[in-house]
Scaffold this motif. Sequence first.
Motif, mmCIF file in Angstrom:
data_model
loop_
_atom_site.group_PDB
_atom_site.id
_atom_site.type_symbol
_atom_site.label_atom_id
_atom_site.label_comp_id
_atom_site.label_asym_id
_atom_site.label_seq_id
_atom_site.Cartn_x
_atom_site.Cartn_y
_atom_site.Cartn_z
ATOM 1 N N ILE A 4 0.845 -1.260 0.022
ATOM 2 C CA ILE A 4 -0.188 -0.104 -0.161
ATOM 3 C C ILE A 4 0.942 1.203 -0.069
ATOM 4 O O ILE A 4 1.795 1.292 0.793
ATOM 5 N N SER A 5 0.457 2.221 -0.653
ATOM 6 C CA SER A 5 1.474 3.351 -0.781
ATOM 7 C C SER A 5 0.333 4.710 -0.671
ATOM 8 O O SER A 5 -0.866 4.629 -1.049
ATOM 9 N N ILE A 6 0.753 5.672 0.346
ATOM 10 C CA ILE A 6 -0.151 6.464 0.729
ATOM 11 C C ILE A 6 0.341 7.953 0.603
ATOM 12 O O ILE A 6 1.654 8.048 0.896
ATOM 13 N N ASP A 7 -0.424 8.743 -0.019
ATOM 14 C CA ASP A 7 0.120 10.094 -0.245
ATOM 15 C C ASP A 7 -0.903 10.962 0.782
ATOM 16 O O ASP A 7 -2.249 11.153 0.597
ATOM 17 N N PRO A 8 -0.436 11.157 1.998
ATOM 18 C CA PRO A 8 -1.396 11.630 3.046
ATOM 19 C C PRO A 8 -1.646 13.156 3.034
ATOM 20 O O PRO A 8 -0.687 13.798 2.707
ATOM 21 N N SER A 9 -2.698 13.581 3.368
ATOM 22 C CA SER A 9 -3.154 15.047 3.754
ATOM 23 C C SER A 9 -4.517 15.136 4.194
ATOM 24 O O SER A 9 -5.171 14.056 4.099
ATOM 25 N N LEU A 10 -4.776 16.110 4.870
ATOM 26 C CA LEU A 10 -6.079 16.492 5.388
ATOM 27 C C LEU A 10 -7.279 16.247 4.385
ATOM 28 O O LEU A 10 -8.302 15.891 4.421
ATOM 29 N N ALA A 11 -7.022 17.022 3.023
ATOM 30 C CA ALA A 11 -8.132 17.451 2.195
ATOM 31 C C ALA A 11 -7.893 16.364 1.101
ATOM 32 O O ALA A 11 -9.070 15.983 0.768
ATOM 33 N N ASN A 12 -7.139 15.725 0.668
ATOM 34 C CA ASN A 12 -7.034 14.720 -0.218
ATOM 35 C C ASN A 12 -5.865 13.382 0.036
ATOM 36 O O ASN A 12 -4.734 13.590 -0.075
ATOM 37 N N LEU A 13 -6.482 12.246 0.223
ATOM 38 C CA LEU A 13 -5.834 11.222 0.955
ATOM 39 C C LEU A 13 -5.747 10.052 -0.034
ATOM 40 O O LEU A 13 -6.870 9.768 -0.638
ATOM 41 N N GLY A 14 -4.599 9.884 -0.910
ATOM 42 C CA GLY A 14 -4.460 8.987 -2.093
ATOM 43 C C GLY A 14 -3.802 7.855 -1.606
ATOM 44 O O GLY A 14 -2.690 7.638 -0.672
ATOM 45 N N ILE A 15 -4.593 6.616 -1.763
ATOM 46 C CA ILE A 15 -4.176 5.257 -1.394
ATOM 47 C C ILE A 15 -4.067 4.467 -2.599
ATOM 48 O O ILE A 15 -4.997 4.372 -3.383
ATOM 49 N N VAL A 16 -2.745 3.975 -3.097
ATOM 50 C CA VAL A 16 -2.886 2.810 -4.254
ATOM 51 C C VAL A 16 -2.305 1.632 -3.457
ATOM 52 O O VAL A 16 -1.326 1.590 -2.620
ATOM 53 N N ARG A 17 -2.898 0.419 -3.993
ATOM 54 C CA ARG A 17 -2.618 -0.871 -3.872
ATOM 55 C C ARG A 17 -1.999 -1.504 -4.803
ATOM 56 O O ARG A 17 -2.399 -1.440 -6.003
ATOM 57 N N GLY A 18 -0.957 -2.353 -4.746
ATOM 58 C CA GLY A 18 -0.416 -3.078 -5.621
ATOM 59 C C GLY A 18 0.342 -4.290 -5.231
ATOM 60 O O GLY A 18 0.351 -4.847 -4.258
ATOM 61 N N VAL A 19 1.160 -4.768 -6.053
ATOM 62 C CA VAL A 19 2.102 -5.877 -6.176
ATOM 63 C C VAL A 19 3.374 -5.808 -6.535
ATOM 64 O O VAL A 19 3.442 -5.007 -7.583
ATOM 65 N N ILE A 20 4.371 -5.989 -5.843
ATOM 66 C CA ILE A 20 5.739 -6.216 -6.392
ATOM 67 C C ILE A 20 6.364 -7.451 -6.597
ATOM 68 O O ILE A 20 6.215 -8.333 -5.792
ATOM 69 N N LYS A 21 6.656 -7.697 -7.638
ATOM 70 C CA LYS A 21 7.106 -8.936 -8.110
ATOM 71 C C LYS A 21 8.444 -8.968 -9.082
ATOM 72 O O LYS A 21 8.113 -8.221 -10.169
ATOM 73 N N ASP A 22 9.554 -9.466 -8.409
ATOM 74 C CA ASP A 22 10.788 -9.536 -9.405
ATOM 75 C C ASP A 22 11.232 -7.994 -9.631
ATOM 76 O O ASP A 22 11.503 -7.448 -10.960
ATOM 77 N N GLY A 23 10.949 -7.133 -8.760
ATOM 78 C CA GLY A 23 11.432 -5.775 -8.848
ATOM 79 C C GLY A 23 10.365 -4.694 -9.791
ATOM 80 O O GLY A 23 10.780 -3.832 -9.865
ATOM 81 N N ALA A 24 9.297 -5.219 -10.186
ATOM 82 C CA ALA A 24 8.403 -4.710 -11.038
ATOM 83 C C ALA A 24 6.992 -4.373 -10.170
ATOM 84 O O ALA A 24 6.500 -5.440 -9.583
ATOM 85 N N PHE A 94 0.145 11.385 11.828
ATOM 86 C CA PHE A 94 -0.936 10.432 12.245
ATOM 87 C C PHE A 94 -1.099 9.200 11.320
ATOM 88 O O PHE A 94 -1.260 8.350 11.598
ATOM 89 N N ILE A 95 -1.579 9.630 10.033
ATOM 90 C CA ILE A 95 -1.935 8.601 9.227
ATOM 91 C C ILE A 95 -0.764 7.789 8.855
ATOM 92 O O ILE A 95 -0.875 6.422 8.747
ATOM 93 N N ILE A 96 0.593 8.431 9.014
ATOM 94 C CA ILE A 96 1.812 7.353 8.895
ATOM 95 C C ILE A 96 2.029 6.617 9.938
ATOM 96 O O ILE A 96 2.211 5.240 9.873
ATOM 97 N N ALA A 97 1.627 6.801 11.197
ATOM 98 C CA ALA A 97 1.568 6.181 12.356
ATOM 99 C C ALA A 97 0.390 5.068 12.245
ATOM 100 O O ALA A 97 0.683 3.925 13.132
#
Length: 179
Positions: A4-24, A94-97
């Motif tokens: 999961i990768s997160i771009d945190p903020s109060l107004a716009n929280l972006g969350i991306v989910r994905g898979v890493i395999k063989d460095g890709a 806090f989101i990071i925590a």
Amino acid sequence: MRFISIDPSLANLGIVRGVIKDGAITLVDYKLTQTEKTKVKSMRASSDLVNRCRQLNEAVLEAITSFNPDICFVETPSGSQSYSGALSYGISCFIIALCNPPAIEVSPIEVKKLTVGSKTATKKEIINYVGGKYPGFLETKKDGSFVEGRMEHIADAVCIAEAGMKTTQFKQLLKFINN
């Protein structure tokens, strides 16, 4: 390895989910949680802020519990010049925590340099970078252009994962896992 990768903020929280395999990276999905101040004058500002934080908390916890990531990536906030900036900074921390497992943290400059290649990359350059590398992932308008007000946070989250994979911390984790 699920991430999961997160771009945190109060107004716009972006969350991306994905898979890493063989460095890709293979991107699975994203969620953008947008909050804004209430326009109801009778609501206390602190109560409104609590409601917004609750929305962010629920979005992060739902993304983590439903996907069960092996690793989290997050962009750490940089300094602020105003009360609202400082408020968003604290909420981002806090989101990071909330991240479980604890997140690999990257700075905004690291994200730009390790992906687009320039520490002064614009939002448009980041969106175009992600759109070119992962066609069909970002939301587009009928004319094919990216929905900038929404997709900049998702593009940031993708770049945060890519930058996080280039950190010493991630490389050490891979050595540990592969041994």
